[in-house]
Design an enzyme around this catalytic site. Structure first.
Site, PDB file in Angstrom:
ATOM      1  CB  CYS A  51      86.712 -66.091   6.931  1.00  0.00           C
ATOM      2  SG  CYS A  51      87.951 -66.733   8.773  1.00  0.00           S
TER       3      CYS A  51
ATOM      4  CG  ASN B 257      89.917 -64.188  12.102  1.00  0.00           C
ATOM      5  OD1 ASN B 257      88.816 -64.700  11.594  1.00  0.00           O
ATOM      6  ND2 ASN B 257      91.003 -64.512  10.982  1.00  0.00           N
TER       7      ASN B 257
ATOM      8  CG  HIS C 153      86.286 -61.587   8.565  1.00  0.00           C
ATOM      9  ND1 HIS C 153      85.701 -62.191   9.912  1.00  0.00           N
ATOM     10  CD2 HIS C 153      87.454 -62.757   7.376  1.00  0.00           C
ATOM     11  CE1 HIS C 153      86.807 -63.378   9.740  1.00  0.00           C
ATOM     12  NE2 HIS C 153      88.216 -63.664   8.439  1.00  0.00           N
TER      13      HIS C 153
END
Length: 336
Positions: free
Chosen positions: A119, A293, A263
């Protein structure tokens, strides 16, 4: 960190993004997974996600986002001499997905390679490209975060499978000479570009978020495994710390920021980090409820949305930050 002695600064010329056509709501997931819309929203803030179609690969998403970024920046394939793709879900074990994007765009010079920091991948890739440009090794870089993350989910693990989606985002960077003159003359122009980047990793956190497969260990792709509570705790602490590090390195306060583009892991993490830093919620770009996500794609997807809808304007101070498996985390401060 960036190279303060360099005569160049990396300017972001444009950005672009791509989301697969298929949209999957929480209600649709609840038809096959032991979950509910209320359960997912309460724990993550997510209401829907996009999923790549059968036969639609990470390189396809990356190429689509790249074309939009190139059009936005006004550059052509002949201008690009560096392509970096941040991804956890490459088309193949090798070669790099970046080389497939390179070929698809008609670029035949320079370097192309992948970065894997899960990520945090886009922030890592952005910092890498920035340093190449500041060093004078390349002139124009295409940096992409792209994922088909839903391909590595265990659809029987409701704690993870409801959290992720697919997508891609991209930016074009250009190495430009730093402006000269006194700080009082067009100060915002002199400062525009990537001001600093800050990267961290701590491999002791491996078992908190990982995939239980790999070419070397099992010969399989594997599925995502996560200890959610521990990841949440580390995320709020590490992200707040790296944001402060970026601000301190540039002699700034949190109140100086115009936007934070984080993020998009979980709405609770976004809220917790903002509270810890005493940053107003309206300064945080949030897309997690619609994108879920998307791992390395989440920061550039959110960035592109905020640029396209006019929130981010020239001269704004924008801070991008992320944390991912590894554990890895980082931040990049830009004057737009």
């Amino acid at each position: 960190m960036t190279l303060p002695s360099s005569p160049f600064i990396s300017r972001i010329l444009g950005c672009g993004s791509y989301l697969p056509e298929r949209l999957v709501t929480n209600q649709e997931l609840a038809e096959t997974v032991d979950t509910s819309d209320e359960w997912i929203v309460e724990r993550s803030g997510i209401r829907q996600r996009h999923m790549a179609a059968e036969g639609e690969n990470t390189s396809d998403l990356a190429t689509a986002a790249a074309r939009k970024a190139m059009a936005h920046a006004g550059v052509t394939a002949d201008d690009l001499d560096l392509i970096i793709v941040a991804t956890t879900t490459p088309d193949s074990t090798f070669p790099a997905t970046a080389t497939k994007v390179q070929a698809a765009l008609g670029v035949s010079r320079g370097a192309a390679f992948d970065v894997q920091a899960v990520c945090s991948g886009f922030v890592y890739a952005l910092a890498t490209a920035d340093n190449f440009l500041r060093a004078g090794q390349h002139k124009t870089a295409l940096v992409i975060g792209a994922e088909t993350f839903t391909r590595i989910l265990d659809w029987e693990d409701r704690g993870t499978c409801v959290l992720f989606g697919d997508g891609a985002g991209a930016v074009i960077l250009s190495a430009e000479p730093k402006a000269s003159g006194s700080p009082s003359v067009s100060e915002s122009y002199q400062q525009r570009g990537i001001l600093s980047s800050h990267l961290h990793a701590d491999g002791r956190g491996h078992d908190l978020l990982y995939v239980d497969g790999g070419p070397s260990s099992t010969g399989t792709v594997g599925k995502v495994r996560m200890q959610g509570r521990e990841v949440f705790r580390h995320a709020v602490t590490n992200l707040a710390g790296v944001v402060k590090e970026a601000l301190d390195a540039n002699g700034l306060q949190a109140s100086d920021l115009d936007w934070i583009v984080p993020h998009q892991a979980n709405k609770r993490i976004l809220d917790g980090t903002a509270r810890k830093l005493k940053i107003a919620p309206e300064k945080v770009v949030v897309t997690v409820e619609r994108h879920a996500n998307t791992s390395a794609a989440s920061v550039p997807l959110a960035l592109d949305e905020a640029v396209r809808d006019g929130r981010i304007q020239p001269g704004h101070l924008v801070l991008m930050e992320a944390m991912g498996g590894g554990l890895t985390w980082g931040a990049c401060l830009v004057r737009w």
